[in-house]
Design a protein around this motif. Structure first.
Motif, PDB file in Angstrom:
ATOM      1  N   ALA A  45       0.829  -1.198   0.000  1.00  0.00           N
ATOM      2  CA  ALA A  45       0.000   0.000   0.000  1.00  0.00           C
ATOM      3  C   ALA A  45       0.873   1.260   0.000  1.00  0.00           C
ATOM      4  O   ALA A  45       0.565   2.245  -0.685  1.00  0.00           O
ATOM      5  CB  ALA A  45      -0.922   0.002   1.225  1.00  0.00           C
ATOM      6  N   TYR A  46       1.966   1.221   0.745  1.00  0.00           N
ATOM      7  CA  TYR A  46       2.855   2.374   0.798  1.00  0.00           C
ATOM      8  C   TYR A  46       3.531   2.599  -0.558  1.00  0.00           C
ATOM      9  O   TYR A  46       3.611   3.725  -1.052  1.00  0.00           O
ATOM     10  CB  TYR A  46       3.904   2.151   1.883  1.00  0.00           C
ATOM     11  N   ALA A  47       4.004   1.511  -1.173  1.00  0.00           N
ATOM     12  CA  ALA A  47       4.677   1.633  -2.468  1.00  0.00           C
ATOM     13  C   ALA A  47       3.720   2.138  -3.544  1.00  0.00           C
ATOM     14  O   ALA A  47       4.130   2.867  -4.457  1.00  0.00           O
ATOM     15  CB  ALA A  47       5.271   0.284  -2.872  1.00  0.00           C
ATOM     16  N   ALA A  48       2.443   1.759  -3.441  1.00  0.00           N
ATOM     17  CA  ALA A  48       1.462   2.215  -4.431  1.00  0.00           C
ATOM     18  C   ALA A  48       1.316   3.725  -4.411  1.00  0.00           C
ATOM     19  O   ALA A  48       1.016   4.341  -5.441  1.00  0.00           O
ATOM     20  CB  ALA A  48       0.119   1.541  -4.179  1.00  0.00           C
ATOM     21  N   ARG A  49       1.527   4.339  -3.255  1.00  0.00           N
ATOM     22  CA  ARG A  49       1.431   5.796  -3.152  1.00  0.00           C
ATOM     23  C   ARG A  49       2.664   6.494  -3.718  1.00  0.00           C
ATOM     24  O   ARG A  49       2.664   7.711  -3.878  1.00  0.00           O
ATOM     25  CB  ARG A  49       1.224   6.214  -1.695  1.00  0.00           C
ATOM     26  N   LEU A  50       3.714   5.725  -4.023  1.00  0.00           N
ATOM     27  CA  LEU A  50       4.951   6.299  -4.548  1.00  0.00           C
ATOM     28  C   LEU A  50       5.070   6.113  -6.054  1.00  0.00           C
ATOM     29  O   LEU A  50       6.147   6.328  -6.620  1.00  0.00           O
ATOM     30  CB  LEU A  50       6.159   5.659  -3.858  1.00  0.00           C
ATOM     31  N   THR A  51       3.993   5.709  -6.708  1.00  0.00           N
ATOM     32  CA  THR A  51       4.019   5.424  -8.139  1.00  0.00           C
ATOM     33  C   THR A  51       4.541   6.631  -8.923  1.00  0.00           C
ATOM     34  O   THR A  51       4.107   7.758  -8.713  1.00  0.00           O
ATOM     35  CB  THR A  51       2.611   5.059  -8.637  1.00  0.00           C
ATOM     36  N   ALA A  59       7.952   0.561 -13.023  1.00  0.00           N
ATOM     37  CA  ALA A  59       8.058  -0.725 -12.325  1.00  0.00           C
ATOM     38  C   ALA A  59       7.360  -0.663 -10.969  1.00  0.00           C
ATOM     39  O   ALA A  59       7.551   0.282 -10.204  1.00  0.00           O
ATOM     40  CB  ALA A  59       9.530  -1.104 -12.145  1.00  0.00           C
ATOM     41  N   GLY A  60       6.544  -1.689 -10.675  1.00  0.00           N
ATOM     42  CA  GLY A  60       5.866  -1.769  -9.398  1.00  0.00           C
ATOM     43  C   GLY A  60       6.722  -2.468  -8.366  1.00  0.00           C
ATOM     44  O   GLY A  60       7.838  -2.925  -8.648  1.00  0.00           O
ATOM     45  N   LEU A  61       6.184  -2.598  -7.152  1.00  0.00           N
ATOM     46  CA  LEU A  61       6.962  -3.202  -6.068  1.00  0.00           C
ATOM     47  C   LEU A  61       7.272  -4.662  -6.352  1.00  0.00           C
ATOM     48  O   LEU A  61       8.369  -5.136  -6.037  1.00  0.00           O
ATOM     49  CB  LEU A  61       6.212  -3.067  -4.741  1.00  0.00           C
ATOM     50  N   ASP A  62       6.333  -5.391  -6.945  1.00  0.00           N
ATOM     51  CA  ASP A  62       6.592  -6.810  -7.231  1.00  0.00           C
ATOM     52  C   ASP A  62       7.777  -6.962  -8.176  1.00  0.00           C
ATOM     53  O   ASP A  62       8.661  -7.808  -7.953  1.00  0.00           O
ATOM     54  CB  ASP A  62       5.344  -7.453  -7.852  1.00  0.00           C
ATOM     55  N   ALA A  63       7.816  -6.148  -9.226  1.00  0.00           N
ATOM     56  CA  ALA A  63       8.915  -6.241 -10.182  1.00  0.00           C
ATOM     57  C   ALA A  63      10.234  -5.831  -9.545  1.00  0.00           C
ATOM     58  O   ALA A  63      11.280  -6.466  -9.762  1.00  0.00           O
ATOM     59  CB  ALA A  63       8.619  -5.372 -11.401  1.00  0.00           C
ATOM     60  N   LEU A  64      10.210  -4.776  -8.753  1.00  0.00           N
ATOM     61  CA  LEU A  64      11.429  -4.325  -8.094  1.00  0.00           C
ATOM     62  C   LEU A  64      11.921  -5.345  -7.071  1.00  0.00           C
ATOM     63  O   LEU A  64      13.132  -5.577  -6.931  1.00  0.00           O
ATOM     64  CB  LEU A  64      11.186  -2.974  -7.417  1.00  0.00           C
ATOM     65  N   THR A  65      10.992  -5.961  -6.351  1.00  0.00           N
ATOM     66  CA  THR A  65      11.375  -6.972  -5.366  1.00  0.00           C
ATOM     67  C   THR A  65      11.985  -8.188  -6.059  1.00  0.00           C
ATOM     68  O   THR A  65      12.967  -8.777  -5.572  1.00  0.00           O
ATOM     69  CB  THR A  65      10.154  -7.396  -4.535  1.00  0.00           C
ATOM     70  N   ALA A  66      11.409  -8.581  -7.191  1.00  0.00           N
ATOM     71  CA  ALA A  66      11.970  -9.708  -7.943  1.00  0.00           C
ATOM     72  C   ALA A  66      13.379  -9.390  -8.437  1.00  0.00           C
ATOM     73  O   ALA A  66      14.285 -10.242  -8.389  1.00  0.00           O
ATOM     74  CB  ALA A  66      11.053 -10.042  -9.126  1.00  0.00           C
ATOM     75  N   GLU A  67      13.581  -8.161  -8.889  1.00  0.00           N
ATOM     76  CA  GLU A  67      14.917  -7.749  -9.337  1.00  0.00           C
ATOM     77  C   GLU A  67      15.898  -7.760  -8.172  1.00  0.00           C
ATOM     78  O   GLU A  67      17.049  -8.240  -8.305  1.00  0.00           O
ATOM     79  CB  GLU A  67      14.833  -6.356  -9.957  1.00  0.00           C
ATOM     80  N   ALA A  68      15.467  -7.233  -7.022  1.00  0.00           N
ATOM     81  CA  ALA A  68      16.331  -7.227  -5.839  1.00  0.00           C
ATOM     82  C   ALA A  68      16.600  -8.645  -5.356  1.00  0.00           C
ATOM     83  O   ALA A  68      17.701  -8.950  -4.887  1.00  0.00           O
ATOM     84  CB  ALA A  68      15.687  -6.402  -4.728  1.00  0.00           C
ATOM     85  N   ASP A  69      15.611  -9.528  -5.478  1.00  0.00           N
ATOM     86  CA  ASP A  69      15.789 -10.921  -5.058  1.00  0.00           C
ATOM     87  C   ASP A  69      16.849 -11.611  -5.902  1.00  0.00           C
ATOM     88  O   ASP A  69      17.684 -12.364  -5.388  1.00  0.00           O
ATOM     89  CB  ASP A  69      14.449 -11.644  -5.168  1.00  0.00           C
TER      90      ASP A  69
END
Length: 350
Positions: free
Chosen positions: A214-220, A327-337
């Motif tokens: 929810a927090y990341a969605a506000r940073l779009t 890029a959304g949080l899911d994509a960024l998290t996958a890249e960081a992973d």
């Protein structure tokens, strides 16, 4: 265990209290507007509401009433707009003061100059104070109206009756308003507790994945740095010393990461020994600096009780989204992973 305080959310506005305050202000605006109309009719003497000829003192009181009701309505409009403000109690108290002065003046002059029974209006001011300021407000207004009645209407045969009825009104209305306010407070605290449980990790007190999403969605659309952290050696601690020791270690690590991340950075726990750090507006340099602070903080020896001290490390994967990126949080998290996995693979060789 105490809750982690490295990350603090701004408490939400108490919607139920704000709604109640606005309802009170709306009701008073309507009632005072009606009072303005009735006072004008009273002054005109066109109905049986008032004597045909008013004394000079009563005309002065009516003019005072028109002024005070108008002023109270202006304050009420401001209070309604700022129902969630810290200034609301003061604005509310000003209205109670104006209303009480107006009612006392009207009752005192009408009881003295005319054969009218107007003292029940004192109960109106007490009820208004009870609604706005609970039992304390009701009792203070009762004291003020009682003293005023004794001083301004001396020798009235109704004095004992007036004081008795006013006292009962203050106690009943004030107690009920206080009980209702406490019930609202309890309900609000329960709602906030449930909301916190739904959005925070029960062990570390850090935001959970739902809160981070929810927090990341506000940073779009803005620049965002994402750090995915995985502890090195945590499984061995769990296997050697048990899950209770592992929980204490996770709590300690969560606190250290939050402190090392600094202000403006949100740290959450995804589960297990994985943590996620969100850095709004961060670039490569800021992310690298935070990563090093976190590494230094995590690898300090941690005490787990009973003389047990352990040392763990952390693997960190980084993903950066530039300003204007999609890029959304899911994509960024996958890249960081993926970056974290490469670091873990390289760690034994290093």
């Amino acid at each position: 265990m105490r809750k982690v305080t490295g990350w603090r959310a701004v408490p939400p506005v108490d919607d139920s209290l704000r709604s109640r305050r606005r309802a009170v202000e709306a009701a008073q605006l309507v009632s005072r507007t009606l009072g303005l109309v009735l006072t004008a009719i009273y002054m005109a003497g066109v109905t049986d509401l008032a004597p045909r000829v008013l004394s000079d003192d009563m005309m002065l009181v009516c003019q005072l009433g028109l002024g005070l009701m108008t002023a109270s309505n202006l304050v009420g409009l401001l209070a309604r707009r700022r129902a969630g403000s810290r200034w609301y109690p003061l604005l509310s108290a000003v209205q109670v003061l104006f209303d009480t002065i107006m009612i006392i003046a009207f009752v005192a002059v009408s009881e003295r100059d005319f054969e009218q029974t107007t003292w029940p209006l004192l109960g109106l001011s007490i009820s208004i104070a009870a609604i706005r300021h609970q039992l304390v407000g009701a009792l203070l207004t009762f004291a003020a109206t009682s003293v005023a009645f004794l001083v301004l209407v001396p020798g009235s045969p109704d004095t004992a009756f007036v004081l008795g009825i006013s006292a009962m009104t203050a106690i009943i209305a004030g107690s009920q308003s206080t009980a209702f306010a406490r019930q609202l407070t309890t309900l609000q605290e329960t709602r906030l507790a449930l909301q916190h449980q739904a959005t925070h990790d029960g062990l570390t007190g850090l935001p959970n994945r739902a809160h981070l999403d929810a927090y990341a969605a506000r940073l779009t659309g803005g620049a965002l740095g994402v750090l995915l952290l995985d502890l090195n050696g945590f499984k061995q601690v769990n296997d050697t010393y048990g899950h209770a020791a592992g929980d204490r270690l996770l709590y300690e690590v969560g606190t250290r990461i939050s402190d090392a991340a600094g202000p403006g950075v949100t740290v959450g726990r995804l589960g297990g020994d994985e943590f996620l750090v969100l850095m709004p507006g961060a670039g490569t340099g800021a992310v690298a600096a935070v990563s090093e602070r976190i590494r230094d903080a995590v690898r300090r020896p941690a005490g787990l009780g009973d003389g047990i001290r352990v040392t763990v490390g952390v693997s960190i994967g980084v993903a950066l989204r530039p300003a204007g990126g999609t890029a959304g949080l899911d994509a960024l998290t996958a890249e960081a992973d993926a970056a974290m996995y490469r670091e873990k693979q390289a760690r034994p060789a290093a």
